[in-house]
Design an enzyme around this catalytic site. Structure first.
Site, PDB file in Angstrom:
ATOM      1  N   ASP A  67       1.017  -1.033   0.092  1.00 41.18           N
ATOM      2  CA  ASP A  67      -0.265  -0.069  -0.061  1.00 41.18           C
ATOM      3  C   ASP A  67       0.868   1.290  -0.066  1.00 41.18           C
ATOM      4  OD1 ASP A  67       1.083  -0.394   2.485  1.00 41.18           O
ATOM      5  OD2 ASP A  67      -0.832  -0.764   3.345  1.00 41.18           O
TER       6      ASP A  67
ATOM      7  N   ASN B 146      -7.597  -2.225  13.934  1.00 39.20           N
ATOM      8  CA  ASN B 146      -9.112  -2.562  13.823  1.00 39.20           C
ATOM      9  C   ASN B 146      -9.014  -3.775  12.752  1.00 39.20           C
ATOM     10  OD1 ASN B 146      -8.090  -1.481  11.240  1.00 39.20           O
ATOM     11  ND2 ASN B 146      -9.657   0.149  11.160  1.00 39.20           N
TER      12      ASN B 146
ATOM     13  N   HIS C  13      -7.499  -4.270   9.895  1.00 35.50           N
ATOM     14  CA  HIS C  13      -7.029  -3.965   8.391  1.00 35.50           C
ATOM     15  C   HIS C  13      -5.910  -4.826   8.033  1.00 35.50           C
ATOM     16  CE1 HIS C  13      -4.839  -0.158   9.799  1.00 35.50           C
ATOM     17  NE2 HIS C  13      -3.968  -0.807   9.223  1.00 35.50           N
TER      18      HIS C  13
ATOM     19  N   GLU D  74      -9.698  -1.563   5.091  1.00 40.90           N
ATOM     20  CA  GLU D  74     -10.321  -1.084   6.375  1.00 40.90           C
ATOM     21  C   GLU D  74     -11.636  -2.016   6.590  1.00 40.90           C
ATOM     22  OE1 GLU D  74      -9.208   0.696   8.385  1.00 40.90           O
ATOM     23  OE2 GLU D  74      -8.741   2.745   7.722  1.00 40.90           O
TER      24      GLU D  74
END
Ligand code: GLP
Length: 242
Positions: A67, A136, A138, A143
């Site tokens: 990413d 979280n 990811h 996400e």
């Protein structure tokens, strides 16, 4: 899914490096997806040492970063270009032409995403994806709520992800609001996956990801469906697992 637990971060990173080196020795031109973040830093150190001691050459290796931020200058102290340069590329012999990172500053981001997928297909797809884990759940910057079949795409970063990634930025306002990420489908198409997680702060999300329901609310839970995942943990994280 194979779960390996080590006493500490250094030992887990050494194990991860052993696995990566074994793959490179077996298949020198393998295609590997690389993470950023704090978690893989010692892995990069181990790989660097291996290369500098002349034990393994990375000259045929092909790497794709998972990413990148959108609209962040490549020379910003927190850019992924700098991270990769400083922690890996400037220290090893991966040819520049073999290392890919989606260009978050390009005018046409959708084209960049499609081109990233094309480039991956041209080299035969991912042999290995090395992953960290967001608080979280990811993976890369996928996400919660990201479709499992998603390919490389532009994503709006959640406030919690921006907060977690604020180190290296002047303040939270400076943290990019968008990123380009390989999709969950891209990542899950890898022949092999190594997931790394360490430290107390990750223990709850690791438990949810590995032993909770498979749900878009926890993107990493989709790893349970992959046929060849090795999870490498330190004691602090593994203590919560049943
Ligand atoms: C970022 C990266 C992810 C990484 C995650 C966890 O959001 N895009 O690829 O896995 O942070 O980072 P850390 O290892 O610093 O906890």
């Amino acid at each position: 899914m194979k779960i390996l637990t080590f006493d500490n971060y250094q030992l887990m990173s050494a194990k991860a490096a052993d696995l990566v080196i074994a793959l490179i020795n077996e298949q020198p031109n393998c295609v590997v997806a690389l993470p950023t973040g704090q978690t893989p830093l010692a892995l990069y150190q181990e790989l660097t040492a291996e290369c500098q001691q002349g034990e393994t050459s990375f000259q045929q290796l092909i790497v794709f970063n998972l990413d990148n931020y959108v609209a962040l200058a490549k020379d910003h102290p927190a850019s992924y270009e700098r991270y990769m340069q400083e922690n890996f590329f400037s220290l090893v012999d991966v040819p520049k032409a073999n290392s890919y990172m989606p260009d978050g500053q390009a005018p046409d981001l959708d084209w960049v995403c499609d081109d990233y997928e094309r480039a991956l297909q041209e080299v035969g797809g991912l042999d290995l994806a090395i992953l960290g884990l967001g608080l979280n759940g990811h993976l890369a910057f996928n996400e919660p709520g990201t479709p499992v079949a998603s390919l490389t795409h532009v994503v709006d970063l959640s406030p919690s992800t921006r907060q977690a990634n604020a180190v290296g930025f002047k303040d939270i306002e400076e943290v990019p609001r968008q990123a380009i990420t390989m999709g969950l489908g891209t990542i899950l198409s890898a022949k092999q996956i190594i997931l790394l997680a360490s430290g107390d702060s990750k223990k709850d999300i690791v438990k949810q990801a590995l032993q909770g329901p498979i749900t878009p609310a926890v993107p990493a839970s989709y790893l349970q469906q992959h046929h060849n995942v090795i999870v490498i943990l330190d004691q602090a994280v593994a203590a919560e697992l049943s």
